[in-house]
Design a protein around this motif. Structure first.
Motif, PDB file in Angstrom:
ATOM      1  N   PHE A  20       0.830  -1.203   0.000  1.00  0.00           N
ATOM      2  CA  PHE A  20       0.000   0.000   0.000  1.00  0.00           C
ATOM      3  C   PHE A  20       0.863   1.251   0.000  1.00  0.00           C
ATOM      4  CE2 PHE A  20      -2.604  -3.338   1.612  1.00  0.00           C
ATOM      5  CZ  PHE A  20      -3.903  -3.019   1.268  1.00  0.00           C
ATOM      6  N   SER A  21       0.337   2.314  -0.587  1.00  0.00           N
ATOM      7  CA  SER A  21       0.967   3.620  -0.534  1.00  0.00           C
ATOM      8  C   SER A  21       0.939   4.125   0.907  1.00  0.00           C
ATOM      9  CB  SER A  21       0.202   4.588  -1.440  1.00  0.00           C
ATOM     10  OG  SER A  21       0.583   5.908  -1.175  1.00  0.00           O
ATOM     11  N   VAL A  22       2.058   4.662   1.367  1.00  0.00           N
ATOM     12  CA  VAL A  22       2.104   5.227   2.716  1.00  0.00           C
ATOM     13  C   VAL A  22       1.282   6.509   2.776  1.00  0.00           C
ATOM     14  CG1 VAL A  22       3.637   6.261   4.454  1.00  0.00           C
ATOM     15  CG2 VAL A  22       4.331   4.188   3.268  1.00  0.00           C
ATOM     16  N   GLN A  23       1.260   7.268   1.668  1.00  0.00           N
ATOM     17  CA  GLN A  23       0.601   8.565   1.647  1.00  0.00           C
ATOM     18  C   GLN A  23      -0.918   8.460   1.774  1.00  0.00           C
ATOM     19  OE1 GLN A  23       3.005   7.663  -0.610  1.00  0.00           O
ATOM     20  NE2 GLN A  23       4.623   8.916   0.261  1.00  0.00           N
ATOM     21  N   ASN A  65       8.986   4.219   0.227  1.00  0.00           N
ATOM     22  CA  ASN A  65       8.434   3.637   1.452  1.00  0.00           C
ATOM     23  C   ASN A  65       7.034   3.132   1.143  1.00  0.00           C
ATOM     24  OD1 ASN A  65      10.437   4.185   3.588  1.00  0.00           O
ATOM     25  ND2 ASN A  65      10.087   6.302   2.979  1.00  0.00           N
ATOM     26  N   TYR A  66       6.725   1.929   1.633  1.00  0.00           N
ATOM     27  CA  TYR A  66       5.415   1.330   1.430  1.00  0.00           C
ATOM     28  C   TYR A  66       4.929   0.738   2.745  1.00  0.00           C
ATOM     29  CZ  TYR A  66       6.348   1.673  -3.569  1.00  0.00           C
ATOM     30  OH  TYR A  66       6.613   2.146  -4.820  1.00  0.00           O
ATOM     31  N   TYR A  76       3.132  -3.067   8.350  1.00  0.00           N
ATOM     32  CA  TYR A  76       4.496  -2.673   8.699  1.00  0.00           C
ATOM     33  C   TYR A  76       5.072  -1.819   7.575  1.00  0.00           C
ATOM     34  CZ  TYR A  76       8.839  -3.196  11.296  1.00  0.00           C
ATOM     35  OH  TYR A  76       9.943  -2.961  12.066  1.00  0.00           O
ATOM     36  N   PRO A  77       5.508  -0.586   7.879  1.00  0.00           N
ATOM     37  CA  PRO A  77       6.098   0.265   6.844  1.00  0.00           C
ATOM     38  C   PRO A  77       7.564  -0.111   6.608  1.00  0.00           C
ATOM     39  CG  PRO A  77       6.000   1.452   8.912  1.00  0.00           C
ATOM     40  CD  PRO A  77       5.364   0.105   9.154  1.00  0.00           C
ATOM     41  N   MET A  78       7.954  -0.214   5.320  1.00  0.00           N
ATOM     42  CA  MET A  78       9.338  -0.550   4.980  1.00  0.00           C
ATOM     43  C   MET A  78       9.733   0.169   3.697  1.00  0.00           C
ATOM     44  SD  MET A  78       9.584  -4.632   5.838  1.00  0.00           S
ATOM     45  CE  MET A  78       7.924  -5.175   5.391  1.00  0.00           C
ATOM     46  N   PHE A  79      11.027   0.425   3.563  1.00  0.00           N
ATOM     47  CA  PHE A  79      11.583   1.025   2.351  1.00  0.00           C
ATOM     48  C   PHE A  79      11.971  -0.101   1.400  1.00  0.00           C
ATOM     49  CE2 PHE A  79      15.114   2.582  -0.235  1.00  0.00           C
ATOM     50  CZ  PHE A  79      14.547   3.734  -0.759  1.00  0.00           C
ATOM     51  N   MET A  80      11.529  -0.004   0.146  1.00  0.00           N
ATOM     52  CA  MET A  80      11.777  -1.052  -0.839  1.00  0.00           C
ATOM     53  C   MET A  80      12.437  -0.465  -2.082  1.00  0.00           C
ATOM     54  SD  MET A  80       8.986  -3.584  -2.596  1.00  0.00           S
ATOM     55  CE  MET A  80       8.211  -2.302  -3.592  1.00  0.00           C
ATOM     56  N   SER A  81      13.437  -1.193  -2.605  1.00  0.00           N
ATOM     57  CA  SER A  81      14.118  -0.816  -3.845  1.00  0.00           C
ATOM     58  C   SER A  81      13.788  -1.821  -4.935  1.00  0.00           C
ATOM     59  CB  SER A  81      15.633  -0.815  -3.644  1.00  0.00           C
ATOM     60  OG  SER A  81      16.007   0.143  -2.701  1.00  0.00           O
ATOM     61  N   ILE A  82      13.697  -1.341  -6.166  1.00  0.00           N
ATOM     62  CA  ILE A  82      13.516  -2.210  -7.327  1.00  0.00           C
ATOM     63  C   ILE A  82      14.884  -2.419  -7.963  1.00  0.00           C
ATOM     64  CG2 ILE A  82      12.914  -0.233  -8.776  1.00  0.00           C
ATOM     65  CD1 ILE A  82      11.098  -2.175 -10.405  1.00  0.00           C
ATOM     66  N   TYR A  83      15.189  -3.665  -8.380  1.00  0.00           N
ATOM     67  CA  TYR A  83      16.475  -3.905  -9.030  1.00  0.00           C
ATOM     68  C   TYR A  83      16.354  -4.677 -10.341  1.00  0.00           C
ATOM     69  CZ  TYR A  83      16.542  -8.559  -6.835  1.00  0.00           C
ATOM     70  OH  TYR A  83      16.240  -9.826  -6.428  1.00  0.00           O
ATOM     71  N   ASP A  84      15.161  -4.992 -10.754  1.00  0.00           N
ATOM     72  CA  ASP A  84      14.890  -5.601 -12.057  1.00  0.00           C
ATOM     73  C   ASP A  84      13.426  -5.312 -12.370  1.00  0.00           C
ATOM     74  OD1 ASP A  84      15.183  -7.031 -14.405  1.00  0.00           O
ATOM     75  OD2 ASP A  84      15.996  -8.817 -13.451  1.00  0.00           O
ATOM     76  N   VAL A  85      12.949  -5.674 -13.566  1.00  0.00           N
ATOM     77  CA  VAL A  85      11.589  -5.313 -13.958  1.00  0.00           C
ATOM     78  C   VAL A  85      10.527  -5.852 -13.006  1.00  0.00           C
ATOM     79  CG1 VAL A  85      12.116  -4.997 -16.394  1.00  0.00           C
ATOM     80  CG2 VAL A  85      11.402  -7.242 -15.583  1.00  0.00           C
ATOM     81  N   ILE A  92      16.646  -4.632   6.213  1.00  0.00           N
ATOM     82  CA  ILE A  92      16.312  -4.174   7.554  1.00  0.00           C
ATOM     83  C   ILE A  92      17.546  -4.301   8.434  1.00  0.00           C
ATOM     84  CG2 ILE A  92      14.898  -4.632   9.602  1.00  0.00           C
ATOM     85  CD1 ILE A  92      12.666  -5.495   7.700  1.00  0.00           C
ATOM     86  N   SER A  93      17.909  -3.218   9.086  1.00  0.00           N
ATOM     87  CA  SER A  93      19.031  -3.197  10.019  1.00  0.00           C
ATOM     88  C   SER A  93      18.530  -2.604  11.327  1.00  0.00           C
ATOM     89  CB  SER A  93      20.161  -2.347   9.439  1.00  0.00           C
ATOM     90  OG  SER A  93      21.241  -2.289  10.344  1.00  0.00           O
TER      91      SER A  93
END
Length: 97
Positions: A20-23, A65-66, A76-85, A92-93
């Motif tokens: 889901f969108s955080v906004q 962030n999603y 749970y809100p988390m930051f996600m990166s895309i690295y392929d299509v 998480i640290s």
């Protein structure tokens, strides 16, 4: 809101999570958990792990962030990166207690 841990996420490999969108909290996608691995940071003070996910290549989600939802951990809100299509990663640290 439950805490997302390495063990919990590892038990969910092969399952899907709603994204889901955080906004505005509108659902933007569904991703499948592919893999969960221990991170490179593993000291007395910090621990880390990464979550690999994949989704529909026709619905690419940008790095952001999603809010992730699953019955095992709630929301749970988390930051996600895309690295392929159709491939994504969450790292998480955390400081150990």
């Amino acid at each position: 809101m439950g805490i997302v841990t390495h063990d919990l996420m590892h038990s969910l490999v092969g399952e899907t999570v709603d994204v889901f969108s955080v906004q505005n909290e509108q659902q933007v996608g569904v991703l499948e958990i592919d893999n969960v691995e221990a991170g490179k940071i593993n000291t007395e003070e910090f621990s880390s792990f990464s979550i690999s996910l994949h989704g529909d290549p026709n619905n690419q989600l940008p790095q952001d962030n999603y809010l992730f939802k699953h019955s095992a951990f709630g929301e749970y809100p988390m930051f996600m990166s895309i690295y392929d299509v159709d491939k994504y990663q969450i790292v998480i640290s955390r400081k150990r207690s």
